[in-house]
Motif scaffolding. Structure first.
Motif, PDB file in Angstrom:
ATOM      1  N   ARG A 141       0.836  -1.211   0.000  1.00  0.00           N
ATOM      2  CA  ARG A 141       0.000   0.000   0.000  1.00  0.00           C
ATOM      3  C   ARG A 141       0.866   1.253   0.000  1.00  0.00           C
ATOM      4  O   ARG A 141       0.558   2.233  -0.682  1.00  0.00           O
ATOM      5  N   GLN A 142       1.986   1.217   0.746  1.00  0.00           N
ATOM      6  CA  GLN A 142       2.894   2.377   0.734  1.00  0.00           C
ATOM      7  C   GLN A 142       3.440   2.624  -0.674  1.00  0.00           C
ATOM      8  O   GLN A 142       3.511   3.754  -1.149  1.00  0.00           O
ATOM      9  N   LEU A 143       3.802   1.535  -1.342  1.00  0.00           N
ATOM     10  CA  LEU A 143       4.349   1.679  -2.700  1.00  0.00           C
ATOM     11  C   LEU A 143       3.278   2.187  -3.668  1.00  0.00           C
ATOM     12  O   LEU A 143       3.558   3.024  -4.531  1.00  0.00           O
ATOM     13  N   GLY A 163      -1.693   2.553 -18.368  1.00  0.00           N
ATOM     14  CA  GLY A 163      -0.728   3.322 -17.588  1.00  0.00           C
ATOM     15  C   GLY A 163      -0.805   2.978 -16.102  1.00  0.00           C
ATOM     16  O   GLY A 163       0.221   2.871 -15.417  1.00  0.00           O
ATOM     17  N   GLU A 164      -2.042   2.781 -15.620  1.00  0.00           N
ATOM     18  CA  GLU A 164      -2.210   2.400 -14.205  1.00  0.00           C
ATOM     19  C   GLU A 164      -1.660   1.004 -13.949  1.00  0.00           C
ATOM     20  O   GLU A 164      -1.016   0.747 -12.923  1.00  0.00           O
ATOM     21  N   GLN A 165      -1.915   0.092 -14.888  1.00  0.00           N
ATOM     22  CA  GLN A 165      -1.371  -1.266 -14.717  1.00  0.00           C
ATOM     23  C   GLN A 165       0.154  -1.223 -14.671  1.00  0.00           C
ATOM     24  O   GLN A 165       0.788  -1.934 -13.898  1.00  0.00           O
ATOM     25  N   GLN A 166       0.751  -0.368 -15.516  1.00  0.00           N
ATOM     26  CA  GLN A 166       2.205  -0.310 -15.502  1.00  0.00           C
ATOM     27  C   GLN A 166       2.713   0.311 -14.197  1.00  0.00           C
ATOM     28  O   GLN A 166       3.775  -0.076 -13.705  1.00  0.00           O
ATOM     29  N   ARG A 167       1.950   1.225 -13.612  1.00  0.00           N
ATOM     30  CA  ARG A 167       2.340   1.760 -12.298  1.00  0.00           C
ATOM     31  C   ARG A 167       2.334   0.666 -11.239  1.00  0.00           C
ATOM     32  O   ARG A 167       3.221   0.601 -10.378  1.00  0.00           O
ATOM     33  N   VAL A 168       1.312  -0.185 -11.307  1.00  0.00           N
ATOM     34  CA  VAL A 168       1.259  -1.313 -10.360  1.00  0.00           C
ATOM     35  C   VAL A 168       2.480  -2.213 -10.570  1.00  0.00           C
ATOM     36  O   VAL A 168       3.142  -2.636  -9.616  1.00  0.00           O
ATOM     37  N   ALA A 169       2.799  -2.468 -11.838  1.00  0.00           N
ATOM     38  CA  ALA A 169       3.945  -3.338 -12.148  1.00  0.00           C
ATOM     39  C   ALA A 169       5.258  -2.704 -11.667  1.00  0.00           C
ATOM     40  O   ALA A 169       6.160  -3.405 -11.202  1.00  0.00           O
ATOM     41  N   ILE A 170       5.349  -1.380 -11.766  1.00  0.00           N
ATOM     42  CA  ILE A 170       6.549  -0.689 -11.280  1.00  0.00           C
ATOM     43  C   ILE A 170       6.636  -0.800  -9.755  1.00  0.00           C
ATOM     44  O   ILE A 170       7.702  -1.080  -9.197  1.00  0.00           O
ATOM     45  N   ALA A 171       5.507  -0.605  -9.091  1.00  0.00           N
ATOM     46  CA  ALA A 171       5.492  -0.760  -7.622  1.00  0.00           C
ATOM     47  C   ALA A 171       5.917  -2.181  -7.250  1.00  0.00           C
ATOM     48  O   ALA A 171       6.710  -2.382  -6.318  1.00  0.00           O
ATOM     49  N   ARG A 172       5.416  -3.173  -7.983  1.00  0.00           N
ATOM     50  CA  ARG A 172       5.798  -4.564  -7.717  1.00  0.00           C
ATOM     51  C   ARG A 172       7.301  -4.776  -7.956  1.00  0.00           C
ATOM     52  O   ARG A 172       7.954  -5.515  -7.225  1.00  0.00           O
ATOM     53  N   MET A 202       9.584   6.302 -13.267  1.00  0.00           N
ATOM     54  CA  MET A 202      10.778   5.466 -13.079  1.00  0.00           C
ATOM     55  C   MET A 202      11.998   6.321 -12.737  1.00  0.00           C
ATOM     56  O   MET A 202      12.801   5.960 -11.871  1.00  0.00           O
ATOM     57  N   LEU A 203      12.122   7.474 -13.403  1.00  0.00           N
ATOM     58  CA  LEU A 203      13.244   8.371 -13.114  1.00  0.00           C
ATOM     59  C   LEU A 203      13.161   8.892 -11.675  1.00  0.00           C
ATOM     60  O   LEU A 203      14.174   8.992 -10.976  1.00  0.00           O
ATOM     61  N   ASP A 204      11.951   9.185 -11.242  1.00  0.00           N
ATOM     62  CA  ASP A 204      11.746   9.677  -9.879  1.00  0.00           C
ATOM     63  C   ASP A 204      12.108   8.599  -8.854  1.00  0.00           C
ATOM     64  O   ASP A 204      12.782   8.871  -7.857  1.00  0.00           O
ATOM     65  N   LEU A 205      11.707   7.359  -9.110  1.00  0.00           N
ATOM     66  CA  LEU A 205      12.026   6.271  -8.176  1.00  0.00           C
ATOM     67  C   LEU A 205      13.532   6.011  -8.151  1.00  0.00           C
ATOM     68  O   LEU A 205      14.109   5.716  -7.099  1.00  0.00           O
ATOM     69  N   ASN A 206      14.161   6.114  -9.307  1.00  0.00           N
ATOM     70  CA  ASN A 206      15.622   5.972  -9.378  1.00  0.00           C
ATOM     71  C   ASN A 206      16.297   6.998  -8.460  1.00  0.00           C
ATOM     72  O   ASN A 206      17.239   6.677  -7.719  1.00  0.00           O
ATOM     73  N   GLN A 207      15.790   8.226  -8.476  1.00  0.00           N
ATOM     74  CA  GLN A 207      16.364   9.279  -7.635  1.00  0.00           C
ATOM     75  C   GLN A 207      16.039   9.053  -6.167  1.00  0.00           C
ATOM     76  O   GLN A 207      16.909   9.132  -5.308  1.00  0.00           O
ATOM     77  N   ARG A 208      14.771   8.757  -5.889  1.00  0.00           N
ATOM     78  CA  ARG A 208      14.334   8.713  -4.490  1.00  0.00           C
ATOM     79  C   ARG A 208      14.796   7.455  -3.773  1.00  0.00           C
ATOM     80  O   ARG A 208      15.096   7.480  -2.591  1.00  0.00           O
ATOM     81  N   LEU A 209      14.773   6.306  -4.478  1.00  0.00           N
ATOM     82  CA  LEU A 209      15.122   5.032  -3.830  1.00  0.00           C
ATOM     83  C   LEU A 209      16.551   4.601  -4.144  1.00  0.00           C
ATOM     84  O   LEU A 209      17.008   3.592  -3.633  1.00  0.00           O
ATOM     85  N   SER A 210      17.244   5.341  -5.027  1.00  0.00           N
ATOM     86  CA  SER A 210      18.588   4.965  -5.493  1.00  0.00           C
ATOM     87  C   SER A 210      18.598   3.586  -6.147  1.00  0.00           C
ATOM     88  O   SER A 210      19.613   2.896  -6.122  1.00  0.00           O
ATOM     89  N   THR A 211      17.473   3.184  -6.698  1.00  0.00           N
ATOM     90  CA  THR A 211      17.411   1.893  -7.387  1.00  0.00           C
ATOM     91  C   THR A 211      17.999   2.046  -8.786  1.00  0.00           C
ATOM     92  O   THR A 211      17.703   3.014  -9.481  1.00  0.00           O
ATOM     93  N   THR A 212      18.826   1.098  -9.181  1.00  0.00           N
ATOM     94  CA  THR A 212      19.433   1.103 -10.506  1.00  0.00           C
ATOM     95  C   THR A 212      18.426   0.582 -11.527  1.00  0.00           C
ATOM     96  O   THR A 212      17.781  -0.443 -11.295  1.00  0.00           O
TER      97      THR A 212
END
Ligand SMILES: Nc1ncnc2c1ncn2[C@@H]1O[C@H](COP(=O)(O)OP(=O)(O)O)[C@@H](O)[C@H]1O
Ligand SMILES: [Mg+2]
Length: 239
Positions: A141-143, A163-172, A202-212
């Motif tokens: 839920r946080q993701l 687009g929403e499905q892809q957001r869910v997939a990105i969260a997963r 995806m760019l935002d998550l890369n910055q915020r979570l430092s995920t490669t």
């Protein structure tokens, strides 16, 4: 950049920021009598925390490369080290553990489980790691909040836009804090507006979570958004 990676990689001969080291990687398939060289002599390094692209026309070997990096498939020859794990020689069980602990996948057609709602889909990687259902759903839920879907948690994939499905997939893909997210044509099925929003997320998550992130695309225009691009042509890297 990532504490987790440095501690996991104690004793590794690689520099602490090298997440992927590919050396002379080749992958050959057989199609009847014919041998297909999906990848040939591919060498590169990817550092932790980057947002990188692999670009090339259809059939150039992008998906094959992502499958090797994600431990879905093994190279025919060459060496491949991801987060300190040598994948070329790894046994199937070791590859499965590697995938579970290190990799998040994002696919062109989302690949969500249709019977599960959004939060259940996002929780799956955590359940696979043995987290309690309650804790996994709470983190999911946080993701979903972070990807802008707080009001869609209970929706099944069929009730969501592409687009929403892809957001869910990105969260997963990021919920388990993987060392590497591999995205294979993640905007290929979306209209321009949704595609831009997915790239921005995806760019935002890369910055915020430092995920490669390593994103495969045939769309060269996207590459200026990242830190680094490798171009493939007929299975070979071109500059
Ligand atoms: N499982 C397979 N068996 C035989 N040939 C394959 C297989 N997977 C991919 N190929 C071939 O390898 C080449 C690279 O494919 P792929 O990695 O899917 O390229 P891309 O993702 O850039 O479109 C293509 O010629 C494709 O037909
Ligand atoms: Mg492909």
């Amino acid at each position: 950049m990532s504490k987790q990676i440095q501690t996991k990689r104690v004793g590794s001969p690689l520099s602490p920021t090298t997440l992927v080291q590919a050396r002379d990687l080749s992958k050959h398939y057989h199609r009847g009598q014919e041998q297909v060289e999906a990848l040939s002599g591919v060498s590169f390094e990817l550092e932790t925390g980057r947002f990188a692209f692999v670009v090339g026309p259809s059939g150039s070997g992008k998906s094959t490369l992502l499958h090797l990096l994600g431990g879905i498939d093994r190279p025919t020859s060459g060496s491949l080290i991801v987060n300190g794990v040598s994948l070329a020689q790894a046994k199937e069980a070791a590859l499965a553990t590697f995938r579970r602990d290190n990799i998040g996948f994002i696919f062109q057609f989302y690949n969500l489980l249709p019977a599960l709602n959004a939060e259940e889909n996002v929780a799956l990687p955590l359940l696979a790691r043995g987290l309690s259902r309650r804790a996994a759903l709470e983190r999911a839920r946080q993701l979903l909040d972070q990807v802008g879907l707080a009001d869609r948690r209970q929706h099944k994939p069929a009730q969501l836009s592409g687009g929403e499905q892809q957001r869910v997939a990105i969260a997963r893909a990021v919920v388990g804090e993987p060392s590497l997210v591999l995205a294979d044509e993640p905007t290929g099925d979306l209209d321009k507006t949704a595609a831009q929003a997915i790239m921005a997320l995806m760019l935002d998550l890369n910055q915020r979570l430092s995920t490669t992130f390593l994103v495969a695309t045939h769309n060269e225009a996207l590459c200026s958004l990242g830190d680094q691009t490798w171009a493939l042509q007929n299975g070979r890297l071109v500059s």
